[in-house]
Design a protein around this motif. Structure first.
Motif, PDB file in Angstrom:
ATOM      1  N   LEU A  61     -21.543  49.794 118.816  1.00 25.67           N
ATOM      2  CA  LEU A  61     -22.641  50.448 118.110  1.00 25.67           C
ATOM      3  C   LEU A  61     -23.933  50.149 118.859  1.00 25.67           C
ATOM      4  CD1 LEU A  61     -23.552  51.941 115.412  1.00 25.67           C
ATOM      5  CD2 LEU A  61     -23.999  49.638 114.520  1.00 25.67           C
ATOM      6  N   ARG A  62     -24.624  51.195 119.300  1.00 23.42           N
ATOM      7  CA  ARG A  62     -25.873  50.973 120.027  1.00 23.42           C
ATOM      8  C   ARG A  62     -27.018  50.687 119.050  1.00 23.42           C
ATOM      9  NH1 ARG A  62     -28.969  55.067 118.806  1.00 23.42           N
ATOM     10  NH2 ARG A  62     -28.317  57.249 118.965  1.00 23.42           N
ATOM     11  N   ALA A  63     -28.102  50.181 119.593  1.00 25.48           N
ATOM     12  CA  ALA A  63     -29.285  49.883 118.792  1.00 25.48           C
ATOM     13  C   ALA A  63     -29.957  51.177 118.334  1.00 25.48           C
ATOM     14  CB  ALA A  63     -30.266  49.045 119.610  1.00 25.48           C
ATOM     15  N   PRO A  64     -30.690  51.141 117.227  1.00 27.36           N
ATOM     16  CA  PRO A  64     -31.381  52.344 116.755  1.00 27.36           C
ATOM     17  C   PRO A  64     -32.464  52.803 117.727  1.00 27.36           C
ATOM     18  CG  PRO A  64     -32.045  50.415 115.481  1.00 27.36           C
ATOM     19  CD  PRO A  64     -30.889  49.986 116.319  1.00 27.36           C
ATOM     20  N   GLN A  65     -32.531  54.104 117.908  1.00 29.56           N
ATOM     21  CA  GLN A  65     -33.553  54.706 118.754  1.00 29.56           C
ATOM     22  C   GLN A  65     -34.697  55.228 117.881  1.00 29.56           C
ATOM     23  OE1 GLN A  65     -31.353  57.615 121.054  1.00 29.56           O
ATOM     24  NE2 GLN A  65     -30.356  56.051 122.319  1.00 29.56           N
ATOM     25  N   THR A  66     -35.594  55.996 118.451  1.00 30.81           N
ATOM     26  CA  THR A  66     -36.753  56.497 117.716  1.00 30.81           C
ATOM     27  C   THR A  66     -36.324  57.238 116.444  1.00 30.81           C
ATOM     28  OG1 THR A  66     -38.014  56.738 119.760  1.00 30.81           O
ATOM     29  CG2 THR A  66     -38.797  57.979 117.851  1.00 30.81           C
ATOM     30  N   GLY A  67     -36.890  56.821 115.322  1.00 30.44           N
ATOM     31  CA  GLY A  67     -36.599  57.466 114.047  1.00 30.44           C
ATOM     32  C   GLY A  67     -35.304  57.044 113.401  1.00 30.44           C
ATOM     33  N   GLU A  68     -34.606  56.065 113.974  1.00 33.14           N
ATOM     34  CA  GLU A  68     -33.316  55.637 113.436  1.00 33.14           C
ATOM     35  C   GLU A  68     -33.387  54.223 112.847  1.00 33.14           C
ATOM     36  OE1 GLU A  68     -30.150  57.984 116.317  1.00 33.14           O
ATOM     37  OE2 GLU A  68     -30.758  55.946 116.850  1.00 33.14           O
ATOM     38  N   VAL A  69     -32.407  53.931 111.983  1.00 31.86           N
ATOM     39  CA  VAL A  69     -32.264  52.585 111.420  1.00 31.86           C
ATOM     40  C   VAL A  69     -30.812  52.138 111.545  1.00 31.86           C
ATOM     41  CG1 VAL A  69     -34.162  52.861 109.774  1.00 31.86           C
ATOM     42  CG2 VAL A  69     -31.843  53.467 109.075  1.00 31.86           C
ATOM     43  N   GLU A  70     -30.631  50.853 111.703  1.00 26.28           N
ATOM     44  CA  GLU A  70     -29.288  50.268 111.658  1.00 26.28           C
ATOM     45  C   GLU A  70     -29.104  49.612 110.302  1.00 26.28           C
ATOM     46  OE1 GLU A  70     -26.871  46.435 113.427  1.00 26.28           O
ATOM     47  OE2 GLU A  70     -28.250  47.490 114.796  1.00 26.28           O
ATOM     48  N   VAL A  71     -27.988  49.915 109.661  1.00 25.76           N
ATOM     49  CA  VAL A  71     -27.700  49.375 108.335  1.00 25.76           C
ATOM     50  C   VAL A  71     -26.401  48.600 108.373  1.00 25.76           C
ATOM     51  CG1 VAL A  71     -27.340  49.899 105.892  1.00 25.76           C
ATOM     52  CG2 VAL A  71     -28.873  51.346 107.255  1.00 25.76           C
ATOM     53  N   THR A  72     -26.453  47.333 107.972  1.00 30.86           N
ATOM     54  CA  THR A  72     -25.246  46.542 107.780  1.00 30.86           C
ATOM     55  C   THR A  72     -24.692  46.896 106.406  1.00 30.86           C
ATOM     56  OG1 THR A  72     -26.095  44.727 109.132  1.00 30.86           O
ATOM     57  CG2 THR A  72     -24.287  44.219 107.625  1.00 30.86           C
TER      58      THR A  72
ATOM     59  N   ILE B  67     -22.042  55.566 118.309  1.00 32.26           N
ATOM     60  CA  ILE B  67     -20.811  54.774 118.412  1.00 32.26           C
ATOM     61  C   ILE B  67     -19.957  55.236 119.584  1.00 32.26           C
ATOM     62  CG2 ILE B  67     -20.705  54.128 115.982  1.00 32.26           C
ATOM     63  CD1 ILE B  67     -18.740  56.428 115.512  1.00 32.26           C
ATOM     64  N   LYS B  68     -19.223  54.270 120.139  1.00 25.30           N
ATOM     65  CA  LYS B  68     -18.255  54.549 121.197  1.00 25.30           C
ATOM     66  C   LYS B  68     -17.042  53.654 120.998  1.00 25.30           C
ATOM     67  CE  LYS B  68     -21.452  56.234 124.757  1.00 25.30           C
ATOM     68  NZ  LYS B  68     -20.943  57.622 124.593  1.00 25.30           N
TER      69      LYS B  68
ATOM     70  N   GLY C 282     -15.972  52.103 125.852  1.00 31.40           N
ATOM     71  CA  GLY C 282     -17.069  52.995 126.198  1.00 31.40           C
ATOM     72  C   GLY C 282     -16.745  54.475 126.139  1.00 31.40           C
ATOM     73  N   GLY C 283     -15.589  54.838 125.590  1.00 32.87           N
ATOM     74  CA  GLY C 283     -15.195  56.241 125.504  1.00 32.87           C
ATOM     75  C   GLY C 283     -15.828  56.959 124.320  1.00 32.87           C
ATOM     76  N   LYS C 284     -15.668  58.277 124.295  1.00 29.06           N
ATOM     77  CA  LYS C 284     -16.225  59.101 123.222  1.00 29.06           C
ATOM     78  C   LYS C 284     -15.643  58.719 121.869  1.00 29.06           C
ATOM     79  CE  LYS C 284     -14.646  62.937 121.749  1.00 29.06           C
ATOM     80  NZ  LYS C 284     -14.093  64.302 121.581  1.00 29.06           N
ATOM     81  N   LEU C 285     -16.509  58.644 120.848  1.00 27.34           N
ATOM     82  CA  LEU C 285     -16.083  58.379 119.477  1.00 27.34           C
ATOM     83  C   LEU C 285     -17.025  59.156 118.563  1.00 27.34           C
ATOM     84  CD1 LEU C 285     -14.217  56.910 117.537  1.00 27.34           C
ATOM     85  CD2 LEU C 285     -15.723  54.913 117.661  1.00 27.34           C
ATOM     86  N   HIS C 286     -16.474  60.068 117.796  1.00 24.27           N
ATOM     87  CA  HIS C 286     -17.265  60.982 116.979  1.00 24.27           C
ATOM     88  C   HIS C 286     -17.785  60.303 115.715  1.00 24.27           C
ATOM     89  CE1 HIS C 286     -18.564  64.907 115.523  1.00 24.27           C
ATOM     90  NE2 HIS C 286     -17.986  64.641 114.358  1.00 24.27           N
ATOM     91  N   GLN C 287     -19.101  60.392 115.501  1.00 21.48           N
ATOM     92  CA  GLN C 287     -19.712  59.899 114.267  1.00 21.48           C
ATOM     93  C   GLN C 287     -19.645  61.031 113.242  1.00 21.48           C
ATOM     94  OE1 GLN C 287     -23.964  59.406 114.069  1.00 21.48           O
ATOM     95  NE2 GLN C 287     -23.801  57.557 112.811  1.00 21.48           N
ATOM     96  N   ALA C 288     -18.594  61.013 112.435  1.00 20.66           N
ATOM     97  CA  ALA C 288     -18.350  62.118 111.512  1.00 20.66           C
ATOM     98  C   ALA C 288     -19.423  62.195 110.433  1.00 20.66           C
ATOM     99  CB  ALA C 288     -16.976  61.967 110.870  1.00 20.66           C
TER     100      ALA C 288
END
Length: 362
Positions: free
Chosen positions: A23-34, A117-118, A122-128
């Protein structure tokens, strides 16, 4: 990048696989939620079964609650440590739908294949559904979350993210039900029970639940239904009209069953409206007589996520819960761990569960 556990779908119809993803860190306008809790919605199951297609591998789950762990640049009104409800309603705020006050119909596309998410390598993983909440944490757009009080149990708060806003919103927003009107709710499952609650809160005179199960009709009465009709009856709409003394002002179809859609208009009064909430599989078709709807001014309208504006409607629903006017605790029929997600899904598919919730052990 951080490593988290998630339930991943690699093949439609196959069991989900519990594995480590990144899971990458949040970018502009995003939040990470545990996440503390995520509920299992029938939409997650339908997606995982391939009912509507989609990209694989994928992480489903979209009915969640937790605490903000990190924020990106440009995030306003939210801070690390805030308790939040996490929804799938990703809205840009500027497209015609968003500008018109209907963020559930945002027309700005989201590429879930290139989300946060990946796979572990490091492969493709769809954030449904722009969420991917069958995981220990998510990174989502700030518009997808709503801050709530820390006192609200997260397992209850998670339900508001989809099932509650969809059911209550279908009655209050899509149907525009007024006090004293009559409503029929077809399907007394998780969304149906919330539509029943919505009708009760809106001041409906009669609320008729229609379902295949006597047990679920009894539960529907606990949530506010005044009457119950078995869908297996020869002409259930006749029984419903007898209970109301007339046709319904609104019929809320909460199940994705074609027979329910075929018969829904027969419950209506003159000028009544069918609100279509339940989602059949792609390609499924219903039939009705347009001349009948036209002759007596009836209508049919789709309702996505209860037509809600989450920043407006979720705080209202949370307040109703704290007042004891909206049932949330009573909706939970089972509590499971992430490692038990396939069992929880199987239990949900039996049709007897109200809502199964995955709890994350901290």
């Amino acid at each position: 990048m951080k490593k988290i556990k998630a339930a991943v779908c690699h093949e439609f119809g196959a069991p989900l696989s519990l594995e480590e993803i990144t899971l990458r860190a949040p970018q502009t306008g995003e939040v990470e939620v545990t996440l503390d809790a995520v509920a299992i919605c029938h939409s997650d199951i339908s997606f995982a079964e391939g009912a509507w297609g989609g990209s694989l591998p994928a992480v489903y789950g979209h009915e969640a609650a937790g605490k903000i762990a990190a924020i990106g640049d440009g995030v306003n009104g939210l801070a690390v440590g805030d308790s939040v409800v996490v929804t799938l309603i990703r809205s840009c705020g500027t497209c015609p739908s968003c500008a018109g006050g209907v963020p559930t119909l945002c027309s700005t596309p989201y590429d879930g294949d290139n989300g946060p998410i990946k796979t572990a390598d490091g492969g493709k993983l769809h954030q449904a559904m722009a969420c991917g909440a069958f995981a220990e944490a998510v990174v989502v757009d700030q518009r997808q979350v709503v801050k709530i009080s820390e006192d609200i149990p997260k397992e209850c708060a998670a339900l508001i993210a989809c099932g509650v806003i969809t059911g209550v919103g279908a009655v209050v927003n899509a149907a525009g039900l007024r006090a004293g009107q009559d409503v029929v709710v077809i399907g007394a499952g998780g969304v149906g029970l919330n539509a029943i609650q919505g009708a009760r809160i809106a001041g409906a005179r009669r609320i008729v639940a229609v379902d295949m199960s006597e047990e679920k009709l009894a539960i529907a009465r606990e949530f506010g239904a005044t009457d119950g009709v078995l869908a297996s009856s020869a002409k259930p709409w006749v029984e419903a009209k007898r209970a109301m003394g007339r046709g319904a002002d609104a019929v809320i179809v909460t199940v994705g069953a074609i027979p329910a859609y075929d018969t829904a208009p027969q419950y209506l009064s003159y000028g009544g409206k069918v609100v279509m909430v339940g989602m059949p599989h792609s390609g499924a078709k219903s039939s009705y007589e347009p001349v009948m709807l036209a002759a007596v001014g009836q209508g049919m309208v789709g309702s996505k996520m209860g037509d809600v504006v989450i920043q407006r409607d979720i705080p209202w629903m949370v307040d109703l819960y704290t007042q004891g006017r909206l049932k949330l605790d009573e909706l939970i029929s089972g509590r499971w761990e992430l490692g038990q997600i396939n069992e929880a899904i199987a239990d949900t598919k039996t049709g007897s569960a109200r809502r199964n919730v995955i709890l994350f052990d901290r």
